[in-house]
Design an enzyme around this catalytic site. Sequence first.
Site, PDB file in Angstrom:
ATOM      1  N   SER A 405       0.824  -1.218   0.000  1.00  0.00           N
ATOM      2  CA  SER A 405       0.000   0.000   0.000  1.00  0.00           C
ATOM      3  C   SER A 405       0.856   1.265   0.000  1.00  0.00           C
ATOM      4  CB  SER A 405      -0.928   0.006   1.193  1.00  0.00           C
ATOM      5  OG  SER A 405      -0.216  -0.261   2.347  1.00  0.00           O
ATOM      6  N   ASN A 476      -3.567   6.923  -0.479  1.00  0.00           N
ATOM      7  CA  ASN A 476      -2.925   7.058   0.841  1.00  0.00           C
ATOM      8  C   ASN A 476      -2.075   8.310   0.930  1.00  0.00           C
ATOM      9  OD1 ASN A 476      -4.202   4.862   1.813  1.00  0.00           O
ATOM     10  ND2 ASN A 476      -2.484   3.451   1.582  1.00  0.00           N
TER      11      ASN A 476
END
Length: 697
Positions: A405, A476
């Site tokens: 991620s 993110n």
Amino acid sequence: MTDAIGYERVGDIAVLKAQNPPVNALGLDVRQGLVDGIERAESEGAKAVLIYGDGRTYFAGADIREFGKPPQGPFLPDVCTRIESSPLLVISALHGTALGGGLEIALGSHYRIAVPSARIGLPEVLIGVMPGAGGTQRLPRLIGIDASVDVITSGRQVGAKEALSLGILDRVEEGEPREIGLAYAQELLDQGAPRRAISEMPAPEAVDFDALYDSVLKKGRGLLAPAVAIRGIQACCELPFDEGMKRERELFMELMSTDQRQGMIHAFFSERAVSKLPELKGVEPRALNSLGVIGGGTMGAGIATAALLAGLPVVMLEMTPEAAEAAKGRISGNLQGALKRGKISQEKFDHLTGEALTLATDYDALSDVDLVIEAVFEEMGVKKEVFGKLDAVCKKGAILASNTSYLDVNEIAASTSRPEDVIGLHFFSPAHVMKLLEIVVADKTALDVVATGFELGKRLKKISVRAGVCDGFIGNRILATYRKAADHMVLDGASPYQIDKALTDFGFAMGPFAVADLAGLDIGWAVRKRKRAEGMDPRERDSSYMDKICEAGNFGQKTGKGYYVYEAGKRGGTPNPEVTELIEAERAEKGITPKEFTDEEIVTRYMAAMVNEAAKVVGEGIARRPLDVDMTLLFGYGFPRYRGGPLKWADMQGLDTLLANIKSYAEEDDYFWQPAPLLEQLVAEGRTFDDLNKENS
Ligand code: T1G
């Protein structure tokens, strides 16, 4: 007659065929063609008219691309009334998806027949409007208030069987729409069946519409359309038909002029455009008939579940047989949910947890799969070790993907002899539920590997967004920035709970601090510790009050305490007083005099941080188009759909206002608030993010 509506005569029946691919949207030519067709049938002495759609569906609604453009007649309400008032018997034969204005045309018809696979609905609220061609006036007369409130405010598609039992359809029959329609029309003529105009049916008894309006508005969490549609149904019960139609149109036009309508339609077209990349035109994906997953934790098990549900056989690799069995347990648990909801049968469940799922502890088991997704611990050393082994065992042409991620996919790719076959496939937890998939394209990733990533996304029914390589990719990275803006407001005087409330009122599913508790506070704690260890710029503001909460073993929902205190069996949590005490102590320690924040200022700062970072992400090419960012935030970060996404929202606010706000915040903190060059450029050129979408699609 226009080409959009074909005309033929079969005995006493005039047949109007919609031919406006891909979905027979009721654009101007279609509307004109319907009116011309009815008039021709009447003038040529037909006794009945059959309306059906050529291609994959009956009319799927008004042509959404005409929204916002100067309206041209004949208008849809008038077309429906022209059909209904014809002295001839009018029958509609439905297949595919008869939606919105399409269903309203059918409700203007005197009889409705459909094939069993047909689906009907009034999904206008899903694009920020409401039925505007008689749907709120005819449907309640036909099926009553409760059922029409459900159909209209949910926007859901109703199957033919249910539509028949509700009384929307008169008959459901196997066959081609033209054929079953002709047979039914002839049967009605032979029976001397009467014309049945729904507008002449009595309206249902009124109910407490104010209470209904309030409850629907509350349920919509700020979405206006479903609540306003209630006022349309109210008009049906309280006014004569023609006046009800006028009232419906007024309400419809009010919604047409809202930002919510713009936001929802932007979302409608963007979720269809996001997976269409110019560079992938004509690029064939590689074979994709089997999948390998390494790591059967929550993410790995979720990815495997999504693949199994999409019909892909999965090889799940774990380090030990026990761990592999545990992974199977998680996958079965996920599939149990689908079984309970009736999404799959017991037989299917047995197949997916049986022959479709292979457990393995030896990498050789992956030697023949088409694509492998690694979902192991987020540490570069571990990733490189795994990719080294994959490089050794996977067949030529296999795609090696990482579910990281935030780690550098270029560095992972460089640890193999085939970087062109390496790509990032960033799923969101729970991976078999969350719609978003970031497809992270490394510098050497081959185009057909990217195309295969999008093919997988399509198979898994994901919203796939192309992202470049940077810390946190699109989602993110932007999250880290607007989260920091929230932390800064806490240090300066706002409470985390006021911030969460202000943002849920703005439409977010959850506020940033409730989200942190859901995701687990240990993630943020690890990031803060990593950054401090790497050495932070002295100008960067840091807050440590949550470290103390974490040191005490409180990581949010999973430990029952974090920003909030959670009681078993209760939804949501209550503010944790320890947090407020720690915040006040940190302010005192840092000599910060807390100031009052209005909810409006909280939203303005939070959104300014989000938009500014998003503009940097687009400016650097990490996201190809602003709509890529919008779809990422909508499908992965709980951004309210009716606002279209942060960059669509920014366009509607006015980029100059946003830039001015950012520049004023920079006077307090010019390290955090550095205006995005792209934002400055767009303002200087008087352009918008939407202009960029148009130029890059
Ligand atoms: N207008 C214009 N284009 C449309 C369209 C529409 N209504 N519906 C679909 N398209 C385009 C879509 O953009 C895509 O284009 C292609 O068709 C295939 O769609 C007065 C005012 C019908 C269930 O809200 O829900 O009537 O990307 O990829 O997955 O009351 O499209 O290929 O260039 O989605 O098979 C109400 C919206 C309008 C239905 C098919 N109707 N459409 O799904 O294919 S408001 C709707 C859908 C109204 C009146 C009011 C779905 C679908 P492209 P697709 P799909």
